[in-house]
Design an enzyme around this catalytic site. Sequence first.
Site, mmCIF file in Angstrom:
data_model
loop_
_atom_site.group_PDB
_atom_site.id
_atom_site.type_symbol
_atom_site.label_atom_id
_atom_site.label_comp_id
_atom_site.label_asym_id
_atom_site.label_seq_id
_atom_site.Cartn_x
_atom_site.Cartn_y
_atom_site.Cartn_z
ATOM 1 N N GLY A 1 -6.915 -5.242 15.294
ATOM 2 C CA GLY A 1 -5.574 -5.302 15.876
ATOM 3 C C GLY A 1 -4.897 -3.945 15.763
ATOM 4 O O GLY A 1 -4.497 -3.347 16.750
ATOM 5 N N ARG B 1 -1.896 -5.494 -7.754
ATOM 6 C CA ARG B 1 -3.041 -6.365 -8.074
ATOM 7 C C ARG B 1 -3.991 -6.407 -6.878
ATOM 8 O O ARG B 1 -3.571 -6.617 -5.744
ATOM 9 C CB ARG B 1 -2.547 -7.771 -8.378
ATOM 10 C CG ARG B 1 -3.660 -8.727 -8.777
ATOM 11 C CD ARG B 1 -3.223 -10.185 -8.748
ATOM 12 N NE ARG B 1 -2.116 -10.454 -9.661
ATOM 13 C CZ ARG B 1 -2.268 -10.738 -10.961
ATOM 14 N NH1 ARG B 1 -3.471 -10.767 -11.485
ATOM 15 N NH2 ARG B 1 -1.217 -10.981 -11.719
ATOM 16 N N ILE B 2 -5.254 -6.203 -7.158
ATOM 17 C CA ILE B 2 -6.271 -6.267 -6.105
ATOM 18 C C ILE B 2 -6.896 -7.664 -6.141
ATOM 19 O O ILE B 2 -7.499 -8.060 -7.137
ATOM 20 C CB ILE B 2 -7.347 -5.179 -6.317
ATOM 21 C CG1 ILE B 2 -6.712 -3.784 -6.259
ATOM 22 C CG2 ILE B 2 -8.465 -5.322 -5.274
ATOM 23 C CD1 ILE B 2 -6.018 -3.436 -4.969
ATOM 24 N N GLU C 1 -3.266 0.127 5.336
ATOM 25 C CA GLU C 1 -2.977 1.347 6.082
ATOM 26 C C GLU C 1 -3.046 2.621 5.251
ATOM 27 O O GLU C 1 -3.224 3.709 5.793
ATOM 28 C CB GLU C 1 -1.584 1.213 6.726
ATOM 29 C CG GLU C 1 -1.601 0.124 7.797
ATOM 30 C CD GLU C 1 -0.232 -0.365 8.203
ATOM 31 O OE1 GLU C 1 0.294 0.139 9.200
ATOM 32 O OE2 GLU C 1 0.313 -1.263 7.535
#
Lengths: 352, 760
Positions: free
Chosen positions: B253, B644-645, B721
């Site tokens: 997208g 936090r991942i 991003e």
Amino acid sequence: MNLFDYFRPASLAEAVAAGSQPGSAYLGAGTNLLDLMKGGVLAPSRLVDLTHLPDLNRIEQLADGSTRIGALVKNAALAHDPDFARAYPAVAEALLSGASAQLRNAATVGSNLMQRTRCAYFTDPASACNKRQPGSGCDAIGGENRAHAVLGWSDHCIAVHPSDFCVALTALGALVEIEGPTGRREVAMTDFYLLPGDTPEKETVLEAGEMIVAVRLPPEAAAFAGHQRYLKVRERTSYAFALASAAAALKIENGLIVEARLALGGVATKPWRTQAAEAVLVGATPGKEAFENAAEAAFAEAKPSGENAYKIALGRRVVTRALMMAAAGTPKRMPALPASPFASETGANAHV
Amino acid sequence: MSDTIAIPAGATPASRTRFGSNSGQPMTRRDGVLKVTGAATFAADNHPEGLLHAVYAAATISRGRVTSLNVDAARAHPGVVEVLTPENRPPLALDPDTKPYPFAFLIEVLQDDTVRYAGQPIALVVAETLEAATEAARLLSPTYDAAPARVGLDAVEPYDPEAVGVGSPPTTEKGDIEAGLSAASQRVDARYETPGQYHNAMEPHAIVASWDGDRLTLDTPNQAIVMSTGSFAAWFGIPAENVTIRSPFLGGGFGSKAIIVGPQILAILAAKMLGRPVKLALRREQMYGPVGHRGATRQDFRIGIDGDGRLTALDHLTTAATSTFEDFIEPASNASHDLYATPALSSRHKAVRLDIGTPGPMRAPGEASGSAALESAIDEAALAAGLDPLEFRLRNYAETDPASGKPFSAKALRECYAEGAERFGWSKRPLEPRQMRDEAGRLVGWGMGTALFPAPMFQAKATATLRADGTALVETAGADMGQGAWTALHQIAADGLGLDIDSVEFHSGHSGLPDGGIAGGSGHTATAGSALHAAGTDVIAKLADLATNDENSPLFGAGNVGVEAQDGRLYRADDPGRSESYGDILARAGLSEIEGAGQGGRDPASAEERAMFSHGAVFAEVKVDPDLGQIRVSRLVGAFAAGRIINPRLATSQLYGGMIWGIGFALHEEAVHDRRSGRIMNANLAEYHVPVNADVPTMDVILVDEHDPYVNALGIKGVGEIGITGTVGAIANAIWHATGVRVRRFPIGLADLIDGASAH
């Protein structure tokens, strides 16, 4: 829809008969032609599909020492043929530097010779292009032409010939075998392509109905196997057309160059053999000085066709480097990035 | 045809599951098998009964009027059902030349014969087959009254825009720039340029529109599914609830599928007019026009530095390209707001109106272009100060947000610098350029850039339903653009319910589900994830109420100390030996299921008090052929701190993707307009270069630990991003370090280097 006839001949004679009719186009793998048809650039009324013809997909060693490559041999198959790659390493290297693996698996030798320029004004039907529509003008002139030709161009066309394979073939003196309504003939690669002049729509010597059946490397070409390279410079590392390329082949005896072959790609309107540069090299000691002199000679006639003067300087350096690489010796194995300045190793000692 | 993505139970090998803690696991994409087997249905894969195909004719001039269309020839072509032109186009409920709803873009839907850019739709052909529609569109053979095209940033005088990006102020000023510059012992004044770039998602924009009375069903990739129902509905004067959007899978997208675009409206209109479903899928070259792009910029810096290598002033002026009829001003100067401490900060924007399609958000809008220029300019400033670029950045480290003065919610940038530099070997970098060569004699250079991206949240809702068998269903209308969002969201949802992920069914990608918000701005995992987690904890709270009030439960009376949910059981918090399964609690209560609901959104008080960003540091090594100028990135190391991942595998993958895009920005991507016609001459993937595998080196992503207690309860930021930011500058700076040549126009190519690279 865009209607056209599709014909699959069973023999060469049938193919030539169909191909001789007005509006016919020969179809190989279609990696170029079908794109151009979809883009509205070409609209043949009949496709004559050659891919099912017998006997055109062989690589043959002939009795006189020459090698004959059938027109339907796939690019990848040829490049990966061990005997062929050993005898003509620069041809294999050029093939492997072209397009993408998927395209090389599909594309054929004969069609590679017949591919059209990637000039954006040719592929854009809204632009003026003398190749696509004779007499309409050339929008590449005065347009976005950083990648266009510095050799062989005319006021009617400045488009570059896109092939890598043909550059190496041209350097090695290949011959094109042609079948047509009047029988078979053969033409040297150097004579096969025409300069644009004032008829840029006429790109080759092929007459109506004629088709390529094979490309032949003459016996003397094999003598350069130890010192031949293809070098291709572009903005990304793979899957891009050359901004400048060179196929260089040397025969070195007792520390002197006794024979040289040099052809340029990405800079000219056709695969560009430069016999003036070859002459400079004969008798010279291999080294940067001789190679720079040859590069000067190769581009002596070059002139910018737009905002592409850098390609002259670049082309000279590509020639010098390609000759340096050839002098260093053909690598024992194909580099991981064939023809790239970033190929991991150069020279005969690589991989030993 | 699948209405929604429904990830079944049992999709994960048992060895991958750690009960009670799905988040943090490096799970593979749970829709991966569907995709590699072709079972995943993308929009254009839908072929409802009676489907018609639409193809639009695109303008080949950039400015003027269409004076004729050979509609008769197109209509006469076999298989053609209808040709829409401005003369017969049915009315729409909205005026395409006024802003009808928030975040709307003015669009081109055959409202008149004006051509505003090359590639604009000027007629739509609908036919029984794609081939017939394609050929008939060609037969329209338009003629034009053309005016000279205005392309390139110098074509017209700039104006002062009212807003930049999506509603941001065009100017931010703090302190006295002129005084700061006067006080400086060193000045850097530099101009950078970035070209127009195009999203080029693998999946072109596509739509299949089907009407049933005044109810509309759309199969179309969409980054904001529920919000878009209202937008589509408004064009046709129907209530939002009459519109169903199915968007189970997106093939990329990058911002271009968040906005309603003209071709979609035309396809829906044709379906309504003809009473049959209509499909429209853009051709690759049609993606260079009506569906947005990253607008070209020119960025002028004035930077002052004192004798200690500290900034005295940072002035960043962007001139951005927009269309003649709509404003989307690339907010590139805003990249300077939040990164380096300076007593005087100024970010300003100007814009030029060109005969181009309207730009729009494209992965890291503003931040990507702005970072490319800022990080290059900071490198120049470090050189002027005689400092190592990392040392220079540390001297100008912002302890509070430079633009707002607010404290950061969390900022582990120092750790990113340290860990990235260590992994890369930065300490061995010579200060001067052209000092390093590889074994083949190629020039080698090292450069770095700081990465930064805001950590926004939007609004999202989710529901969770716990079933009698101890399994659960969770639902939210999220969007997975291919990056694996649903896998991460699924992990969070399972944790909210105290279940292992294979006991939780996950539904998403359909507008009939609770609003999952926007998949954009790097905020989707945080927003939709918070909603899903809250829905799960809502269920658990209800379940705990049942158990702790039930005399027959081992948890009876635990209300004071509480219970904990884990692995499908509730445990007394003070005595893990006493527990009961979810299924037993429901069975005894005579319930077949329990439903819960949750919302995700930022706590307004935190948002007011703190500046919230993800940070990172990117280190690049490039090699340049000294004679030929050809460039190749040979190493990239990125260290990122983004809270936090949830899924380190997918987060790393997204960061790789961003960094690879950074390679493309630095070295490849550029839309080339013919200076006379304005047409983009490289509107295809052969000539509009993006990196190929051979351009992508060994990459290293370090996920730096960061605990952020303020962004949201889960501590999640985003990684969608940030990978582009920092990377572009790092590569440009490495090219300078390799060659001594500072190229200030992107993409950097060999023509920029062949003179300079060999001049020494």
